[in-house]
Design a protein around this motif. Structure first.
Motif, PDB file in Angstrom:
ATOM      1  N   PHE A  53      15.546  -6.280  24.970  1.00  0.00           N
ATOM      2  CA  PHE A  53      17.117  -6.729  24.717  1.00  0.00           C
ATOM      3  C   PHE A  53      17.619  -7.692  25.205  1.00  0.00           C
ATOM      4  O   PHE A  53      18.758  -8.282  25.089  1.00  0.00           O
ATOM      5  N   CYS A  54      16.827  -8.367  26.193  1.00  0.00           N
ATOM      6  CA  CYS A  54      17.413  -9.218  27.043  1.00  0.00           C
ATOM      7  C   CYS A  54      17.503 -10.643  25.974  1.00  0.00           C
ATOM      8  O   CYS A  54      17.215 -10.883  25.306  1.00  0.00           O
ATOM      9  N   GLU A  55      19.028 -11.241  26.434  1.00  0.00           N
ATOM     10  CA  GLU A  55      19.364 -12.227  25.594  1.00  0.00           C
ATOM     11  C   GLU A  55      18.770 -13.632  25.801  1.00  0.00           C
ATOM     12  O   GLU A  55      18.960 -14.680  25.306  1.00  0.00           O
ATOM     13  N   ASN A  56      18.070 -13.745  27.144  1.00  0.00           N
ATOM     14  CA  ASN A  56      17.473 -15.063  27.522  1.00  0.00           C
ATOM     15  C   ASN A  56      15.876 -14.949  27.766  1.00  0.00           C
ATOM     16  O   ASN A  56      15.332 -15.296  28.766  1.00  0.00           O
ATOM     17  N   LEU A  57      15.250 -14.185  26.894  1.00  0.00           N
ATOM     18  CA  LEU A  57      14.115 -13.965  27.170  1.00  0.00           C
ATOM     19  C   LEU A  57      12.988 -15.065  27.005  1.00  0.00           C
ATOM     20  O   LEU A  57      13.201 -15.839  26.240  1.00  0.00           O
ATOM     21  N   PRO A  63      12.050 -10.948  31.350  1.00  0.00           N
ATOM     22  CA  PRO A  63      13.491 -10.821  31.092  1.00  0.00           C
ATOM     23  C   PRO A  63      14.506 -11.481  32.199  1.00  0.00           C
ATOM     24  O   PRO A  63      13.895 -11.656  33.272  1.00  0.00           O
ATOM     25  N   CYS A  64      15.606 -12.106  32.140  1.00  0.00           N
ATOM     26  CA  CYS A  64      16.486 -12.882  32.959  1.00  0.00           C
ATOM     27  C   CYS A  64      16.675 -11.991  34.012  1.00  0.00           C
ATOM     28  O   CYS A  64      17.117 -12.767  35.006  1.00  0.00           O
ATOM     29  N   ASN A  65      17.253 -10.764  33.799  1.00  0.00           N
ATOM     30  CA  ASN A  65      17.722  -9.893  34.687  1.00  0.00           C
ATOM     31  C   ASN A  65      19.389 -10.456  34.930  1.00  0.00           C
ATOM     32  O   ASN A  65      19.906  -9.905  35.976  1.00  0.00           O
ATOM     33  N   SER A  66      19.863 -11.308  34.270  1.00  0.00           N
ATOM     34  CA  SER A  66      21.217 -11.610  34.735  1.00  0.00           C
ATOM     35  C   SER A  66      22.156 -11.772  33.471  1.00  0.00           C
ATOM     36  O   SER A  66      23.468 -11.767  33.681  1.00  0.00           O
ATOM     37  N   CYS A  67      21.685 -11.831  32.312  1.00  0.00           N
ATOM     38  CA  CYS A  67      22.438 -11.949  30.957  1.00  0.00           C
ATOM     39  C   CYS A  67      23.268 -10.337  30.924  1.00  0.00           C
ATOM     40  O   CYS A  67      22.948  -9.459  31.629  1.00  0.00           O
ATOM     41  N   HIS A  68      23.960 -10.459  29.872  1.00  0.00           N
ATOM     42  CA  HIS A  68      24.806  -9.293  29.705  1.00  0.00           C
ATOM     43  C   HIS A  68      24.117  -7.961  29.420  1.00  0.00           C
ATOM     44  O   HIS A  68      24.120  -6.841  30.017  1.00  0.00           O
ATOM     45  N   ALA A  69      23.113  -8.132  28.487  1.00  0.00           N
ATOM     46  CA  ALA A  69      22.369  -7.270  28.186  1.00  0.00           C
ATOM     47  C   ALA A  69      21.383  -6.749  29.425  1.00  0.00           C
ATOM     48  O   ALA A  69      21.502  -5.171  29.740  1.00  0.00           O
ATOM     49  N   CYS A  70      20.950  -7.622  30.270  1.00  0.00           N
ATOM     50  CA  CYS A  70      19.961  -7.097  31.244  1.00  0.00           C
ATOM     51  C   CYS A  70      21.052  -6.247  32.343  1.00  0.00           C
ATOM     52  O   CYS A  70      20.627  -5.090  32.846  1.00  0.00           O
ATOM     53  N   ARG A  71      22.209  -6.782  32.569  1.00  0.00           N
ATOM     54  CA  ARG A  71      22.989  -6.246  33.398  1.00  0.00           C
ATOM     55  C   ARG A  71      23.549  -4.879  33.081  1.00  0.00           C
ATOM     56  O   ARG A  71      23.617  -3.894  33.945  1.00  0.00           O
TER      57      ARG A  71
HETATM   58 ZN    ZN Z   1      18.338 -10.766  30.173  1.00  0.00          ZN
END
Ligand code: ZN
Length: 334
Positions: A53-57, A63-71
């Motif tokens: 689901f990460c938006e900045n994969l 995964p970026c762990n900081s985008c909206h989806a990750c959070r």
């Molecule tokens: Zn992310």
């Protein structure tokens, strides 16, 4: 466990399997993550969800762990990522049905849906039957992760529809890190991770006043071993036996005594970072110089031998006295 690198440290086989499937876009419809408590099953499911689901994969699907989806996955608020846990003692049919209803709606953010069922072995039979129907008609782009510590309690019909992924017990180093994360002090984490690989048992040991005291008493016994034999036997009688009463307790004590001797070995091998009884490091360094590797090996096998004899031997007092005398014999520091 924040990323694939962390997973590769803790569970190398799981890492290879999941990462490859994800890279090739061949994620199964249902996985069963099985393994002991604290082996990273839940964290791996969160990581897999983020990698979907990460938006900045990144290209390597980190995964970026900081985008909206990750959070939102981290906080449990992602509309297409669901987590089911037992409601009280069991996971009930209503809970599975609610999930199904949720899934019959179109995915909110993307075409994908992801759900994790923790303690899947605690499903009631009605819940399991509902889930079974759900698993039999796999929806496009739906991923189910079932998590259990007791794979033998999962219905064979469910088991056969999942790809089973085994989470192995952690290596002592990784296990020690998870104890540190649970707030166990470094020395206790070193000692306890040398005694058990079971997180529950480890945390139970850590909370015991008896065990904290046992460590001190074993250190003291080790120290009196280097004085004369009368003093050591007296210490056994006056202090030691009042703390180590049951055979299981004596067995634990022998484990600790073995670890102290293993520390001597680490000093001799110049592997000081492995020492668990850090508080007596100076004495260990001093003693390690006075004993030959061969004598030390002999002492370590005496302790292991006493552990073996302990369970069949009824006279634990005699067993301990003999051990103390044998450990003192042949020591150059007597
Ligand atoms: Zn992310």
């Amino acid at each position: 466990m924040e990323n694939w690198d962390d997973l590769s440290q803790v569970q190398p086989d799981v890492y290879k399997m999941l990462k490859n499937s994800r890279l090739k876009n061949r994620i199964a419809h249902a996985y069963l993550f099985e393994g002991g408590k604290g082996t990273g099953k839940r964290e791996a499911s969160v990581l897999l969800a983020k990698s979907l689901f990460c938006e900045n994969l990144s290209d390597t699907i980190i995964p970026c762990n900081s985008c909206h989806a990750c959070r939102r996955i981290d906080s449990g608020n992602h509309p297409d990522v669901h987590l089911l846990e037992p409601d009280g003692l069991s996971l009930k049919k209503d809970q599975i049905q609610e999930l199904q209803e949720e899934f019959s709606k179109k995915a909110v953010e993307s075409s994908r849906k992801f759900y994790t069922i923790v303690h899947a072995d605690k499903m009631t039979s009605q819940a399991a039957n509902s889930l079974l129907k759900f698993l039999e008609e796999p929806h496009q782009e739906t991923t189910a992760i079932l998590i259990t510590e007791q794979v033998q309690r999962i219905l064979p019909t469910i088991l056969s529809r999942c790809q089973v992924i085994n989470f192995k017990p952690l290596s002592p180093g990784n296990f020690k890190n998870s104890l540190l994360n649970e707030g166990v002090t470094p020395q206790s984490a070193s000692i306890i991770s040398s005694l058990t690989q079971n997180l529950e048992e480890a945390l139970e040991l850590n909370s015991q006043e008896w065990f904290a005291q046992a460590q001190k008493i074993m250190v003291k016994l080790y120290e009196v071993l280097s004085s004369n034999s009368m003093k050591a036997l007296l210490y056994l009688q006056e202090e030691w036996f009042s703390h180590f009463k049951e055979k299981e307790q004596i067995d634990r004590g022998l484990d600790l005594l073995y670890l102290i001797h293993k520390d001597l070995l680490y000093v001799q091998l110049d592997k000081r970072d492995q020492i668990v009884f850090k508080e007596i490091e100076k004495k260990l360094e001093h003693d390690a110089l006075l004993i030959s590797p061969k004598t030390l090996a002999g002492k370590m096998s005496m302790i292991l031998d006493s552990k073996k004899r302990l369970m069949s031997n009824t006279n634990t007092q005699l067993l301990m006295e003999q051990l103390v005398l044998n450990l003192q014999e042949g020591s150059s520091f007597v």
